[in-house]
Write an enzyme that holds these catalytic residues in place. Structure first.
Site, short mmCIF file in Angstrom:
data_model
loop_
_atom_site.label_atom_id
_atom_site.label_comp_id
_atom_site.label_asym_id
_atom_site.label_seq_id
_atom_site.Cartn_x
_atom_site.Cartn_y
_atom_site.Cartn_z
N ASP A 211 1.90 29.42 -26.27
CA ASP A 211 1.13 30.38 -25.49
C ASP A 211 -0.13 30.82 -26.17
O ASP A 211 -1.01 31.39 -25.55
CB ASP A 211 1.98 31.62 -25.16
CG ASP A 211 2.52 32.29 -26.40
OD1 ASP A 211 2.19 31.84 -27.52
OD2 ASP A 211 3.28 33.27 -26.27
N GLU B 37 0.82 -1.21 0.00
CA GLU B 37 0.00 0.00 0.00
C GLU B 37 0.85 1.26 0.00
O GLU B 37 0.35 2.36 -0.20
CB GLU B 37 -0.96 0.02 1.19
CG GLU B 37 -0.33 0.29 2.53
CD GLU B 37 0.19 -0.99 3.19
OE1 GLU B 37 0.55 -0.93 4.35
OE2 GLU B 37 0.23 -2.04 2.51
N ASP C 172 7.12 26.99 -29.87
CA ASP C 172 6.68 28.06 -30.74
C ASP C 172 7.66 29.22 -30.58
O ASP C 172 8.16 29.46 -29.49
CB ASP C 172 5.27 28.50 -30.35
CG ASP C 172 4.73 29.57 -31.27
OD1 ASP C 172 4.78 29.38 -32.49
OD2 ASP C 172 4.26 30.61 -30.76
#
Length: 848
Positions: free
Chosen positions: A588, A274, A316
């Site tokens: 962007d 776990e 870009d």
């Protein structure tokens, strides 16, 4: 002007259209609320197993053990929930106003309303500095220029004119191109003013159409998510199987079904790792927190690991590699050049003073246009305090740009002067045409223009004229202009980019520039930042003609793509993915959003980036600094390295835990473990050790390695084999202590105390040896890790308390141990990892 106000919609018409067509908003991904985040976290297989085990203990009436498991579940839920919710809230705080204010004509009056309330047919009034709220067609326009770079990638504003009878229909409207009557949602008015009739809103705009593409692009699960889930399922299945087997064997041999069930559950707890979901959550959540301190906001936490495996970074140009602003880089006057980009002096040779003077006179006093701002910066830098700054001159008339003549002129008069002074600037061919030069002089200047353009510069020519007649002519051609010089403008690269490009190369991360700009400009930028362009430059029209196969082949070696459109960026990302690359994409603008979402890791610019770009991305750079990408890659690699160390530790420690739980059952000997012992190990030491490994500093060569193969197993056979050998070594020593004590006739409580103490010491030894599979314990001790010593101190203190405090000792079914015996157990435990240290010293282990 009164006619304009009569063309607006009535309030009732606007309300009806808003009701029928909806708000003027772009499509976004559905935000996750508190409940959805909680359900998503609670649905993890390991969490469900822990909840089931806790429920069984409650049904058996063992409240202590049930509460221990419940607390562990709550810990995982709380950490994950907090980080996920914190990330969502941070993104909300980061967003620009997705709905800018708009000035519209309603009911014969101008009203400023939220942009989301603009409807089709609204008359929108625009001026310098306004964000266009909807697609529209201009019904009036005065010297208007618009920055459409968020849609086209071009940093140069485009001129706009009002529609006339010969204008294209709105169906033919596309962003980009001068002297068109169309404006588009999200673009910025940088010069002039006008009024536009809204023709499309919301999802029907050019911005909205791109946003709609995102709905068809499905983000992929990371390999880490898939392999961790598979690992947990394997161990869960094995643990449940052994649980059933142990319960049957013990219940049959001791004739107690309830005791058999308890032993079976203890066995399952010892086998089920776990800690893995805890480790995964803590590593990625703390990784996101560390990255946020470096201005990198992680929108999808699992993307951090994938970023560390990136092989290609698509960027870009505008606003990403460059600053998205114009500067004057090169001046030409009187046959000489001056490189303003390389010049650090504040003085300018007299040769160029007149060029700066007349360029300033041909610009607005308080400019909004980026090129005129650059001219003003040039004058402030070089001409401040000289006689070439004419603040007291009066502007008499402006001759604007026209489609027929791409040049403008300003007519000035000095205080007390009788002559007019005219300053003109514009496209070189237009200004040269105004000057009426002889062929030789015109050819000379045209050659200089080509030379400057070859350096990737946008060139403007400046001219001057003097006029003495009392009335000014109707057209600029009637002035006797003489050329003053040429100005070369560039969108400067970010200062940190060249260094970031070099570090990417060292890390084996290929950088690919995708831009809407011309090939010459792209080539110049590539040279300036040190980007390898030996594979040539592919233009958008070339890419459009390529088949998918040809594009994939060309994409293997080409790093520069020019004159691309949004659909081509998406095609290129898909081609790189088809070549087996792990693709990160930065951007962007709205035009980057489909590629951002299609890429394995989308990285949006936060300062200038649009909502669409951020919605599509996995990571947001708050400061828009390209070099932050390198820090994110470094962090991703560090997280992956440390995660493998943590998983190796978890696998190795579960071998002795499971072995010591199973062997006494098979041999019919006294049990070593009860649930309290398992909970002690798993809730105190293991989660804390996850923090230790997360805090480990990166390996020195982490950014000099090639990216790992994304298709190779995250947890390979070698990691499993060495982890198993580590665990078997610990099991052998611990069980040896148990057998030795039993041979001496020690009672069960003493056997349990000595074996458990040995296991805790061996556990700490495993932590130390797994800090690095390359450096020995002695070498890693020189690396600072505060969490390590906190864990050691905590584990030692709790163990000492359990061994010495009667109440706790009874809870753990221990007998008192002498100091000598406890120290022998500790020494035995640490000795269990010495063989692995020997292999490291011999160079036989390598990295995890």
């Amino acid at each position: 002007m009164r006619d304009i106000f009569e063309q607006g919609l009535s309030e009732n018409e606007a309300a009806e259209r808003f009701k029928n067509e909806g708000p003027n908003e772009i499509p976004t991904s559905k935000r996750r609320g508190l409940v959805s985040i909680a359900l998503e976290v609670a649905g993890e297989p390991m969490i469900l197993l822990l909840l089931t085990a806790s429920a069984v203990y409650f049904s058996l009436g063992d409240i202590k053990e049930a509460l221990m498991l419940a607390v562990s579940v709550l810990l995982v839920l709380a950490i994950t929930f907090y980080q996920e919710h914190k990330t969502e809230r941070a993104l909300e705080a980061l967003r620009d106003l997705s709905s800018p204010r708009a000035l519209v004509v309603r009911g014969g009056q101008s009203r400023r309303i939220p942009g989301r309330e603009v409807v089709r047919g609204d008359l929108v009034l625009l001026k310098e500095g306004d964000r266009v709220p909807a697609d529209g067609i201009l019904v009036t326009s005065t010297h208007m220029a618009v920055d459409e770079s968020l849609l086209t990638g071009e940093s140069i504003p485009v001129r706009k004119r009002m529609a006339d009878a010969g204008a294209p229909t709105p169906l033919e409207a596309r962003p980009g191109g001068d002297d068109l009557p169309f404006v588009f949602s999200g673009s910025l008015v940088v010069q002039g003013q006008g009024a536009a009739r809204a023709t499309a809103t919301g999802i029907r705009t050019e911005m909205g159409k791109i946003g709609k593409i995102l709905q068809s692009v499905k983000p992929e699960k990371t390999r880490l998510q898939r392999e961790t889930g598979r690992l947990v399922r394997i161990f869960a299945t094995l643990g449940l199987g052994l649980c059933a087997l142990t319960a049957v064997l013990y219940g049959y041999s001791r004739s107690s079904a309830v005791d058999g069930l308890l032993v079976g559950i203890t066995m399952a707890m010892s086998m089920i790792p776990e800690e893995i979901p805890v480790v995964l959550t803590v590593f990625l959540a703390l990784g996101a927190w560390r990255m946020s301190a470096r201005n990198v906001l992680t929108r999808r936490i699992a993307a951090i690991e994938t970023l560390g495996a990136a092989t290609v970074l698509c960027v870009d140009k505008t606003g990403t590699l460059t600053q998205n602003r114009m500067t004057v880089e090169l001046l030409h006057a009187n046959g000489e050049f001056h490189d303003a980009a390389q010049d650090t002096a504040t003085a300018l040779a007299e040769t160029f003073h007149e060029l700066g003077e007349f360029a300033l006179l041909a610009s607005q006093r308080d400019p909004f246009d980026p090129m005129e701002k650059a001219i003003q910066e040039l004058a402030t830098r070089y001409l401040a305090g000289t006689e070439h700054i004419h603040r007291d001159w009066t502007l008499i008339r402006e001759y604007p740009l026209t489609p027929a003549l791409l040049a403008l002129s300003h007519v000035w008069r000095s205080p007390g002067g009788s002559d007019f002074v005219i300053a003109a600037k514009g496209a070189p061919e237009a200004v040269l045409d105004l000057c009426h030069l002889d062929p030789k002089e015109e050819s000379f200047l045209a050659k200089k223009v080509q030379e400057m353009a070859g350096r990737g510069l946008r060139v403007l020519a400046v001219a001057k004229a003097y006029f003495r007649k009392p009335s000014l002519p109707e057209i600029q051609h009637d002035f006797d202009f003489r050329p003053v010089g040429l100005l070369g403008f560039a969108d400067p690269i970010r200062p940190s980019v060249p260094g970031a490009i070099r570090e990417c190369a060292d890390a084996g991360l290929r950088v690919v520039m995708i831009t809407g700009d011309y090939a010459g400009t792209a080539s110049h930028i590539a040279d300036a930042i040190g980007l390898d362009a030996t594979g040539g430059i592919v233009s958008g029209p070339e890419l459009e003609q390529m088949s998918e196969h040809d594009l994939r082949e060309r994409a293997r070696g080409t790093n520069v793509y020019a004159r691309t459109v949004p659909e081509q960026k998406l095609r290129l990302v898909e081609a790189l993915k088809s070549n087996g690359e792990t693709v990160a994409m930065t951007g962007d603008g709205v035009n980057d959003a489909p590629a951002l979402k299609s890429a394995h890791i989308g990285v949006a610019m936060g300062g200038r980036g649009t909502d669409v770009a951020r919605e599509a991305s996995s990571i947001v750079l708050i400061d828009d600094d390209f070099s932050s990408i390198v820090a994110a890659v470094r962090m991703g690699r560090r997280i992956f390295d440390n995660l493998k160390k943590a998983v190796a530790y978890i696998l190795s420690i579960h071998v002795p835990i499971a072995g010591l739980a199973l062997l006494p059952v098979l041999l019919g000997w006294p049990l070593i473990f009860f649930p309290a012992h398992i909970v002690f190990l798993e809730l105190i030491i293991d989660p804390a050790c996850s923090i230790v490994f997360e805090s480990e500093p990166e390996e020195k060569d982490i950014m000099r390695r090639p990216p790992r193969d994304r298709e190779s197993p995250l947890f390979g056979r070698r990691l499993f084999a060495l982890s198993a050998l580590q665990g078997l070594g610990v099991l052998g020593v611990c069980f040896g202590v148990y057998v030795w004590g039993r041979s001496l006739g020690q009672p069960a409580e003493t056997l349990r105390a000595t074996t458990f103490t040995t296991l805790v010491a061996a556990n700490l030894g495993l932590i130390l040896t797994n800090r690095s599979w390359k450096s020995t314990i002695w070498a890693t001790l020189r690396s600072p890790n505060r969490a390590l010593w906190l864990v050691f101190a905590g584990a030692a203190a709790v163990l000492a308390a359990v061994l010495t405090i009667p109440v706790l000792r009874d809870l753990f079914y221990f007998a008192p141990l002498t100091v000598r015996r406890a120290l022998l157990c500790v020494a035995a435990g640490f000795s269990s990892v010495l063989w692995f240290e020997f292999l490291k010293a011999m160079g036989k282990t390598g990295r995890t």
